[in-house]
Motif scaffolding. Structure first.
Motif, PDB file in Angstrom:
ATOM      1  N   PHE A  37       8.833  12.072  37.310  1.00  0.00           N
ATOM      2  CA  PHE A  37       7.915  11.242  38.072  1.00  0.00           C
ATOM      3  C   PHE A  37       6.692  12.080  38.418  1.00  0.00           C
ATOM      4  CE2 PHE A  37      12.186   9.826  38.986  1.00  0.00           C
ATOM      5  CZ  PHE A  37      12.110   8.442  39.022  1.00  0.00           C
ATOM      6  N   ALA A  38       5.490  11.514  38.267  1.00  0.00           N
ATOM      7  CA  ALA A  38       4.263  12.215  38.629  1.00  0.00           C
ATOM      8  C   ALA A  38       3.575  11.437  39.745  1.00  0.00           C
ATOM      9  CB  ALA A  38       3.331  12.339  37.422  1.00  0.00           C
ATOM     10  N   SER A  39       3.448  12.042  40.912  1.00  0.00           N
ATOM     11  CA  SER A  39       2.809  11.367  42.043  1.00  0.00           C
ATOM     12  C   SER A  39       1.295  11.515  41.966  1.00  0.00           C
ATOM     13  CB  SER A  39       3.311  11.937  43.367  1.00  0.00           C
ATOM     14  OG  SER A  39       2.716  13.184  43.648  1.00  0.00           O
ATOM     15  N   GLU A  40       0.607  10.690  42.720  1.00  0.00           N
ATOM     16  CA  GLU A  40      -0.849  10.756  42.773  1.00  0.00           C
ATOM     17  C   GLU A  40      -1.314  12.138  43.216  1.00  0.00           C
ATOM     18  OE1 GLU A  40      -4.518   8.353  44.863  1.00  0.00           O
ATOM     19  OE2 GLU A  40      -2.648   8.567  45.969  1.00  0.00           O
ATOM     20  N   ALA A  41      -0.562  12.778  44.101  1.00  0.00           N
ATOM     21  CA  ALA A  41      -0.928  14.099  44.614  1.00  0.00           C
ATOM     22  C   ALA A  41      -0.652  15.220  43.617  1.00  0.00           C
ATOM     23  CB  ALA A  41      -0.182  14.376  45.912  1.00  0.00           C
ATOM     24  N   GLY A  42      -0.044  14.893  42.461  1.00  0.00           N
ATOM     25  CA  GLY A  42       0.226  15.900  41.441  1.00  0.00           C
ATOM     26  C   GLY A  42       1.566  16.586  41.592  1.00  0.00           C
ATOM     27  N   LYS A  43       2.468  15.958  42.340  1.00  0.00           N
ATOM     28  CA  LYS A  43       3.816  16.513  42.455  1.00  0.00           C
ATOM     29  C   LYS A  43       4.685  15.892  41.368  1.00  0.00           C
ATOM     30  CE  LYS A  43       3.505  17.711  47.240  1.00  0.00           C
ATOM     31  NZ  LYS A  43       4.105  17.633  48.568  1.00  0.00           N
ATOM     32  N   ILE A  44       5.307  16.740  40.562  1.00  0.00           N
ATOM     33  CA  ILE A  44       6.149  16.294  39.462  1.00  0.00           C
ATOM     34  C   ILE A  44       7.600  16.459  39.888  1.00  0.00           C
ATOM     35  CG2 ILE A  44       6.669  16.547  37.010  1.00  0.00           C
ATOM     36  CD1 ILE A  44       3.668  15.857  37.759  1.00  0.00           C
ATOM     37  N   SER A  45       8.286  15.334  40.058  1.00  0.00           N
ATOM     38  CA  SER A  45       9.699  15.348  40.452  1.00  0.00           C
ATOM     39  C   SER A  45      10.560  15.247  39.208  1.00  0.00           C
ATOM     40  CB  SER A  45      10.008  14.169  41.373  1.00  0.00           C
ATOM     41  OG  SER A  45       9.267  14.266  42.557  1.00  0.00           O
ATOM     42  N   VAL A  46      11.593  16.055  39.166  1.00  0.00           N
ATOM     43  CA  VAL A  46      12.564  16.034  38.075  1.00  0.00           C
ATOM     44  C   VAL A  46      13.899  15.622  38.680  1.00  0.00           C
ATOM     45  CG1 VAL A  46      13.639  17.354  36.217  1.00  0.00           C
ATOM     46  CG2 VAL A  46      11.318  17.940  36.987  1.00  0.00           C
ATOM     47  N   VAL A  47      14.469  14.535  38.134  1.00  0.00           N
ATOM     48  CA  VAL A  47      15.697  13.963  38.669  1.00  0.00           C
ATOM     49  C   VAL A  47      16.741  13.920  37.568  1.00  0.00           C
ATOM     50  CG1 VAL A  47      16.708  11.863  39.635  1.00  0.00           C
ATOM     51  CG2 VAL A  47      14.433  12.586  40.360  1.00  0.00           C
ATOM     52  N   GLU A  63      -3.149  18.799  42.154  1.00  0.00           N
ATOM     53  CA  GLU A  63      -4.308  18.103  41.595  1.00  0.00           C
ATOM     54  C   GLU A  63      -3.915  16.649  41.343  1.00  0.00           C
ATOM     55  OE1 GLU A  63      -7.536  19.033  38.109  1.00  0.00           O
ATOM     56  OE2 GLU A  63      -5.635  20.067  38.096  1.00  0.00           O
ATOM     57  N   GLU A  64      -4.830  15.728  41.576  1.00  0.00           N
ATOM     58  CA  GLU A  64      -4.522  14.309  41.401  1.00  0.00           C
ATOM     59  C   GLU A  64      -4.015  13.998  39.995  1.00  0.00           C
ATOM     60  OE1 GLU A  64      -8.369  12.751  42.455  1.00  0.00           O
ATOM     61  OE2 GLU A  64      -7.569  12.049  44.374  1.00  0.00           O
ATOM     62  N   CYS A  65      -3.022  13.115  39.940  1.00  0.00           N
ATOM     63  CA  CYS A  65      -2.434  12.715  38.665  1.00  0.00           C
ATOM     64  C   CYS A  65      -2.189  11.206  38.685  1.00  0.00           C
ATOM     65  CB  CYS A  65      -1.120  13.465  38.452  1.00  0.00           C
ATOM     66  SG  CYS A  65      -0.332  13.089  36.884  1.00  0.00           S
ATOM     67  N   TYR A  66      -2.798  10.502  37.749  1.00  0.00           N
ATOM     68  CA  TYR A  66      -2.632   9.054  37.645  1.00  0.00           C
ATOM     69  C   TYR A  66      -1.997   8.644  36.319  1.00  0.00           C
ATOM     70  CZ  TYR A  66      -5.849   9.068  41.575  1.00  0.00           C
ATOM     71  OH  TYR A  66      -6.428   9.310  42.796  1.00  0.00           O
ATOM     72  N   ALA A  67      -1.929   9.560  35.374  1.00  0.00           N
ATOM     73  CA  ALA A  67      -1.457   9.249  34.029  1.00  0.00           C
ATOM     74  C   ALA A  67       0.057   9.431  33.921  1.00  0.00           C
ATOM     75  CB  ALA A  67      -2.150  10.153  33.013  1.00  0.00           C
ATOM     76  N   THR A  68       0.679   8.597  33.102  1.00  0.00           N
ATOM     77  CA  THR A  68       2.099   8.723  32.814  1.00  0.00           C
ATOM     78  C   THR A  68       2.327   9.954  31.940  1.00  0.00           C
ATOM     79  OG1 THR A  68       2.432   6.347  32.978  1.00  0.00           O
ATOM     80  CG2 THR A  68       4.045   7.576  31.671  1.00  0.00           C
ATOM     81  N   PRO A  69       3.264  10.823  32.300  1.00  0.00           N
ATOM     82  CA  PRO A  69       3.559  11.971  31.442  1.00  0.00           C
ATOM     83  C   PRO A  69       4.019  11.520  30.054  1.00  0.00           C
ATOM     84  CG  PRO A  69       4.570  12.246  33.599  1.00  0.00           C
ATOM     85  CD  PRO A  69       4.068  10.837  33.526  1.00  0.00           C
TER      86      PRO A  69
END
Length: 91
Positions: A37-47, A63-69
């Protein structure tokens, strides 16, 4: 995040990705038994995927992230406002 029984819609587990609260504009992607999951704030969660999913890690790209990985050839690509990151094992 909620995991559901596909046969009857019963909830297996529901909860928040506590270290990555905030808005999400990208879609989650899955590979190798994990969901990213990539949040708007640029935090990438791995579940870890599964009925009783569990958070494995949260990585902050700050850094801001709006795109799907995107996932290809054993790598995950993440586009932020100013950069394109590629993560994977060295070959």
């Amino acid at each position: 995040m909620t995991s559901l029984n596909p046969a009857n819609g019963e909830t297996y587990k529901a909860g928040r990705l506590n270290d990555a609260l905030g808005p999400y504009f990208s879609s989650p992607v899955a590979a190798d038994g994990k969901i990213y999951f990539a949040s708007e704030a640029g935090k990438i969660s791995v579940v870890k995927a599964g009925e009783q999913w569990e958070s494995i890690a949260v990585n902050d790209l700050a850094e801001e992230c709006y795109a799907t990985p995107a996932i290809a050839d054993g790598r995950i690509y993440i586009r932020t406002r100013n950069a394109l990151y590629s993560f994977g094992e060295s070959k």
